[in-house]
Design an enzyme around this catalytic site. Structure first.
Site, short mmCIF file in Angstrom:
data_model
loop_
_atom_site.label_atom_id
_atom_site.label_comp_id
_atom_site.label_asym_id
_atom_site.label_seq_id
_atom_site.Cartn_x
_atom_site.Cartn_y
_atom_site.Cartn_z
N ASP A 45 0.84 -1.21 0.00
CA ASP A 45 0.00 0.00 0.00
C ASP A 45 0.87 1.25 0.00
O ASP A 45 0.52 2.27 -0.61
CB ASP A 45 -0.91 0.02 1.23
CG ASP A 45 -2.08 -0.94 1.07
OD1 ASP A 45 -2.55 -1.11 -0.07
OD2 ASP A 45 -2.51 -1.52 2.07
N ASP A 149 -1.94 14.76 21.61
CA ASP A 149 -0.82 14.56 20.67
C ASP A 149 -1.13 15.17 19.31
O ASP A 149 -0.25 15.72 18.65
CB ASP A 149 -0.54 13.07 20.49
CG ASP A 149 0.27 12.50 21.64
OD1 ASP A 149 0.46 13.22 22.64
OD2 ASP A 149 0.72 11.34 21.55
N THR A 160 -8.82 2.62 7.12
CA THR A 160 -8.25 1.37 7.64
C THR A 160 -6.78 1.52 8.00
O THR A 160 -6.15 0.57 8.46
CB THR A 160 -8.41 0.24 6.60
OG1 THR A 160 -7.97 0.74 5.33
CG2 THR A 160 -9.83 -0.24 6.48
N LYS A 164 -7.53 4.05 11.86
CA LYS A 164 -8.01 2.89 12.62
C LYS A 164 -7.23 2.73 13.92
O LYS A 164 -7.79 2.39 14.96
CB LYS A 164 -7.92 1.62 11.77
CG LYS A 164 -8.62 0.43 12.38
CD LYS A 164 -8.67 -0.73 11.42
CE LYS A 164 -9.36 -1.91 12.08
NZ LYS A 164 -8.64 -2.38 13.28
N GLN A 222 2.47 9.39 3.46
CA GLN A 222 3.77 8.98 4.03
C GLN A 222 4.75 10.15 4.17
O GLN A 222 5.83 9.99 4.71
CB GLN A 222 4.39 7.84 3.19
CG GLN A 222 5.00 8.26 1.87
CD GLN A 222 3.96 8.45 0.77
OE1 GLN A 222 2.88 8.96 0.98
NE2 GLN A 222 4.33 8.05 -0.43
P1 NAP Z 1 4.20 1.98 6.70
O1 NAP Z 1 4.82 2.25 8.01
O2 NAP Z 1 4.65 0.82 5.90
O3 NAP Z 1 2.61 1.90 6.87
C1 NAP Z 1 2.03 1.36 7.98
C2 NAP Z 1 1.09 0.24 7.60
O4 NAP Z 1 -0.12 0.78 7.06
C3 NAP Z 1 1.64 -0.71 6.54
O5 NAP Z 1 1.32 -2.03 6.93
C4 NAP Z 1 0.87 -0.31 5.30
O6 NAP Z 1 0.75 -1.36 4.35
C5 NAP Z 1 -0.47 0.01 5.90
N1 NAP Z 1 -1.39 0.83 5.11
C6 NAP Z 1 -1.13 1.89 4.30
N2 NAP Z 1 -2.26 2.37 3.78
C7 NAP Z 1 -3.27 1.59 4.26
C8 NAP Z 1 -4.67 1.58 4.10
N3 NAP Z 1 -5.28 2.50 3.35
N4 NAP Z 1 -5.39 0.65 4.77
C9 NAP Z 1 -4.81 -0.28 5.56
N5 NAP Z 1 -3.48 -0.32 5.74
C10 NAP Z 1 -2.72 0.61 5.11
O7 NAP Z 1 4.32 3.32 5.86
P2 NAP Z 1 3.79 3.52 4.38
O8 NAP Z 1 3.68 2.22 3.68
O9 NAP Z 1 4.60 4.61 3.77
O10 NAP Z 1 2.31 4.07 4.61
C11 NAP Z 1 2.06 5.34 5.10
C12 NAP Z 1 0.83 5.19 5.95
O11 NAP Z 1 1.18 4.60 7.19
C13 NAP Z 1 0.20 6.50 6.34
O12 NAP Z 1 -0.62 7.02 5.34
C14 NAP Z 1 -0.57 6.09 7.59
O13 NAP Z 1 -1.88 5.70 7.26
C15 NAP Z 1 0.16 4.87 8.10
N6 NAP Z 1 0.67 5.14 9.44
C16 NAP Z 1 0.05 4.51 10.47
C17 NAP Z 1 0.43 4.77 11.78
C18 NAP Z 1 -0.30 4.08 12.88
O14 NAP Z 1 -1.17 3.25 12.58
N7 NAP Z 1 0.00 4.40 14.12
C19 NAP Z 1 1.46 5.67 12.04
C20 NAP Z 1 2.08 6.30 10.96
C21 NAP Z 1 1.66 6.03 9.66
P3 NAP Z 1 2.01 -1.83 3.45
O15 NAP Z 1 2.87 -2.64 4.36
O16 NAP Z 1 1.37 -2.64 2.37
O17 NAP Z 1 2.72 -0.61 2.94
#
Ligand code: NAP
Ligand code: MN
Length: 267
Positions: A45, A149, A160, A164, A222
């Site tokens: 993703d 925060d 998601t 989430k 990201q």
């Molecule tokens: P990453 O650290 O690899 O992303 C975190 C996880 O989110 C990965 O498993 C990624 O899947 C998954 N993901 C991304 N878009 C998604 C979606 N629409 N629905 C469900 N899962 C999703 O970083 P990245 O790949 O560059 O992705 C950036 C995204 O990370 C940001 O947009 C944000 O949504 C997310 N993020 C989440 C947190 C948290 O949950 N605390 C914190 C920071 C960022 P893949 O492994 O397939 O890439």
């Protein structure tokens, strides 16, 4: 039809994109990474998010297809072993597509600079050191003084992801809405925020004005934008959308169930 390939640098993804390139040439389709009609992403993703930002200025003419080489993806519903089937779908392409809403972000910096960004998943505004204090307005009406925060503003397909983790609801990708969720808000006798996520309609907007403009960190998918003093950020549904080539349809709720619960639901 011109096909662009956008791959992450992993070994598995490189192998898949090389195979894809030669198969696409073999069936007589054109490869064009600059002005493609279809962009195939190979990775996860995160790779699709990078591809979205790479082709952001061509959203009117580009459709995306995601192949995932890792675990089950949200934007990437083709598996690496399905390359032949995908190439066959490209050959028989008749323009079929499905589109999803994007988030419009308007930022005003304290130095007078204005910037507009688009997000596919979400945008957040956070303070890394100490508590973020921000006035939150909905439709220009003061809604609350937030302490915590930060805040996460997400699209339905981004619901998601980060949303989430903050306790936000998973939103059907068929709805044109924006969700605002809190990241570790402070709630006690003295300080109060709503404490639950909110969902706004297409004709509403949310504005966040940090009380102290320095030391805030802003994210757009990201990408991280730090060290710039933010006066205000406004969020609403964008007029542009992202289109995917819909060669087959993985039902949204089936994907949610398979990804998060791990059971194969009945069709
Ligand atoms: P990453 O650290 O690899 O992303 C975190 C996880 O989110 C990965 O498993 C990624 O899947 C998954 N993901 C991304 N878009 C998604 C979606 N629409 N629905 C469900 N899962 C999703 O970083 P990245 O790949 O560059 O992705 C950036 C995204 O990370 C940001 O947009 C944000 O949504 C997310 N993020 C989440 C947190 C948290 O949950 N605390 C914190 C920071 C960022 P893949 O492994 O397939 O890439
Ligand atoms: Mn990732």
């Amino acid at each position: 039809m011109k096909v662009g390939i956008f791959s992450n640098s992993g070994q598995a993804s490189t192998q898949v994109s090389n195979a894809l390139r030669s198969k696409i040439k073999a069936v007589g389709l054109k490869l064009d990474d600059d002005r493609p009609d279809i962009v195939i992403t190979v990775g996860g993703d995160g790779t699709l998010l990078s591809a979205f930002h790479h082709y952001e200025s061509q959203l009117d003419s580009v459709r995306f297809v995601g192949i995932h080489t890792g675990h089950l993806g949200f934007y990437t519903d083709w598996r690496d072993y399905e390359v032949d089937q995908l190439v066959d779908s490209l050959v028989h392409d008749n323009g079929q597509s499905v589109s999803y809403p994007l988030l419009d972000i308007q930022i005003d910096y304290t130095n007078g600079v204005h910037e507009q960004l688009l997000a596919l998943n979400e945008s957040t505004i956070k303070k890394v050191t100490g508590t973020m204090l921000a006035n939150v307005y909905i439709k220009d009406q003061l809604f609350e003084l937030f302490r915590g925060d930060g805040l996460c503003v997400s699209t339905p397909t981004g619901s998601t992801a980060y949303n989430k983790s903050t306790g936000g609801a998973v939103i059907s990708s068929e709805l044109d809405v924006v969700q605002v969720s809190e990241i570790a808000s402070i709630n006690n006798r003295v300080f109060r925020t709503l404490g639950s996520p909110i969902i706004i309609s297409p004709n509403e907007s949310v504005r966040v004005e940090p009380v102290h403009s320095k030391e805030n960190l802003m994210t757009c998918d990201q990408k991280v934008i730090g060290n710039r003093a933010i006066r205000s950020m406004s969020f609403k549904i964008a007029t542009q959308r992202i289109a995917f080539a819909q060669y087959r349809h993985t039902q949204f709720w089936k994907r949610v169930s398979e990804s998060f619960i791990g059971v194969k639901p009945l069709d």
